[in-house]
Design a protein around this motif. Structure first.
Motif, short mmCIF file in Angstrom:
data_model
loop_
_atom_site.label_atom_id
_atom_site.label_comp_id
_atom_site.label_asym_id
_atom_site.label_seq_id
_atom_site.Cartn_x
_atom_site.Cartn_y
_atom_site.Cartn_z
N MET A 279 0.82 -1.22 0.00
CA MET A 279 0.00 0.00 0.00
C MET A 279 0.85 1.27 0.00
O MET A 279 0.42 2.31 -0.50
CB MET A 279 -0.96 -0.02 1.20
N CYS A 280 2.06 1.19 0.56
CA CYS A 280 2.93 2.37 0.59
C CYS A 280 3.23 2.87 -0.83
O CYS A 280 3.26 4.07 -1.07
CB CYS A 280 4.23 2.06 1.32
N ASP A 281 3.46 1.91 -1.75
CA ASP A 281 3.71 2.30 -3.14
C ASP A 281 2.48 2.99 -3.72
O ASP A 281 2.59 3.94 -4.49
CB ASP A 281 4.01 1.07 -3.99
N SER B 209 1.95 7.12 9.54
CA SER B 209 2.45 5.95 8.81
C SER B 209 1.24 5.37 8.08
O SER B 209 0.10 5.71 8.39
CB SER B 209 3.02 4.91 9.79
N TRP B 210 1.52 4.49 7.09
CA TRP B 210 0.39 3.86 6.40
C TRP B 210 -0.04 2.59 7.12
O TRP B 210 -1.18 2.16 7.02
CB TRP B 210 0.75 3.53 4.95
N HIS B 211 0.90 1.98 7.83
CA HIS B 211 0.57 0.73 8.54
C HIS B 211 1.60 0.54 9.64
O HIS B 211 2.62 1.24 9.65
CB HIS B 211 0.59 -0.46 7.57
N VAL B 212 1.35 -0.42 10.53
CA VAL B 212 2.31 -0.67 11.60
C VAL B 212 3.64 -1.14 10.99
O VAL B 212 3.65 -1.97 10.09
CB VAL B 212 1.77 -1.76 12.57
N GLY B 213 4.71 -0.52 11.44
CA GLY B 213 6.02 -0.91 10.92
C GLY B 213 6.39 -0.21 9.61
O GLY B 213 7.44 -0.48 9.02
N CYS B 214 5.54 0.71 9.14
CA CYS B 214 5.77 1.44 7.89
C CYS B 214 7.02 2.32 8.04
O CYS B 214 7.18 3.00 9.04
CB CYS B 214 4.53 2.29 7.61
N LYS B 215 7.88 2.30 7.03
CA LYS B 215 9.11 3.08 7.11
C LYS B 215 9.08 4.31 6.19
O LYS B 215 10.10 4.95 5.97
CB LYS B 215 10.32 2.20 6.76
N CYS B 216 7.93 4.61 5.63
CA CYS B 216 7.82 5.78 4.76
C CYS B 216 8.19 7.05 5.55
O CYS B 216 8.09 7.07 6.76
CB CYS B 216 6.40 5.93 4.25
N PHE B 217 8.65 8.06 4.84
CA PHE B 217 8.97 9.31 5.52
C PHE B 217 8.39 10.48 4.73
O PHE B 217 8.04 10.33 3.56
CB PHE B 217 10.49 9.45 5.68
ZN LIG Z 1 5.23 2.65 4.33
#
Ligand SMILES: [Zn+2]
Length: 347
Positions: free
Chosen positions: A257-259, A273-281
């Protein structure tokens, strides 16, 4: 390393210290239990009155330690996010410093440092309800679950004459694989005896059978959200920020989903964040240097909407993601927080 990469690195360090807390609890409990005469019944602390008080104390130490670590680390990351925004806005002003009057530069700098005093908002954040529960209620639930996890693990691990170290090691091994532990204890005692403790092993959606895993998940999520929330308040409070861009992490490898959600969003889109553990910034979208220079030299502080860079709505890919996932989302008991928090952008 970028500030956000450092942020993720620090979270891992914090989690190590939460792991230590848990190891201390297991060691403490093993010391208490190792010399008991244990009956054939399913192991319950309350059946061994000699140790119940000490067990409660050990659990309270764990509970208070976990809560105070989450409090401390959310405060650290709250401040780090403030510093990140300060640095960025300061760089932005320094880049145009030669082209604006000194007094205007000074007052802009004062405004930046004034905005970073968000301690009241941090308190509100730390006491807030996330879903049905506050953080301290969630920690308390984890402690109760840890107690039940330990009873099962001891039931399976305990043998008379073993050392406290061996017992602690075996308990930890058992708790690393709660599903197998659950099956073994059930086979030994039958379903009936298990019914009460078994509840702890059938937690709700998005929750693990292992209290320790839940503690790590809660801590990581709280600490990350504190960082993002602090950043969010600054983004919303500064007229020179006109939007935000949510980017994939360089470590992002598996399409998800991040993409599908990455892109430019309005500054008041609440994101952590988009989800738990999401690394997006996220990165901030600012007024252009020429826009800033013009308005400052005219003695103005224009609204974000005045900028050509202003982001007025969510990207198309956000709306397509919503419509593609509508059915799945409607079936879910709890909606993702980013939909709950951004109702005005969800059509
Ligand atoms: Zn993410």
């Amino acid at each position: 390393m970028t500030p956000d990469e450092k942020h993720i690195k620090r979270i891992n360090k914090y989690l190590t210290s939460i792991n230590v807390l848990y190891n201390d609890l297991v060691r403490e409990i093993a010391l208490l239990v190792v010399n008991l005469k244990v009956s054939e019944k399913l192991f319950r602390f309350k059946d061994y009155s000699r140790i119940t008080k000490a067990v409660s104390e050990a659990l309270m130490t764990y509970n208070n330690g976990l809560l105070s670590k989450i409090r401390t680390y959310t405060e650290y990351e709250w401040d780090f996010a403030n510093q990140k925004v300060n640095d960025l806005l300061t760089d932005n002003m320094n880049a145009i410093k030669p082209k604006i009057p000194t007094t205007a530069y000074d007052s802009k700098m004062r405004e930046i440092s004034k905005q970073s005093q968000n301690k009241k908002a941090l308190e509100v954040f730390q006491e807030r309800k996330n879903g049905k529960f506050t953080v301290s209620e969630r920690v308390w639930n984890i402690t109760k679950q840890a107690k039940e996890n330990l009873e099962f693990a001891i039931d399976d691990a305990f043998k008379e004459g073993m050392s406290a170290q061996d017992l602690a090691r075996k308990i930890k091994g058992n708790l690393n694989n709660p599903d197998a532990l659950f099956r073994r204890v059930r086979d030994k005692h039958g379903n009936l005896q298990l019914s009460k403790n078994a509840k702890a092993f059938h937690p709700g959606q998005g929750v693990y059978r292992s209290a320790h895993k839940n503690a790590m998940r809660l801590a990581a999520n709280e600490i990350n959200t504190a960082y993002r929330q602090s950043e969010q308040l600054r983004i919303q409070g500064n007229n020179d920020v006109v939007g935000q861009k949510i980017n994939l992490s360089p470590q992002h490898k598996v399409y998800d989903m991040c993409d599908e959600l990455a892109g430019s969003y309005p500054k008041d889109f609440n994101w952590s964040s988009w989800h738990v553990g999401c690394k997006c910034f996220r990165t901030m979208i600012l007024k252009s240097p020429s826009e800033l220079i013009t308005e400052i030299n005219n003695g103005q502080n224009q609204s974000p909407e005045s900028s050509a860079n202003f982001v007025s709505g969510v990207p198309d890919n956000f709306n397509s993601w919503l419509s593609e996932n509508r059915e799945t989302l409607e079936k879910r008991k709890s909606k993702p927080y980013f939909l709950e928090e951004n109702k005005k952008f969800v059509s």
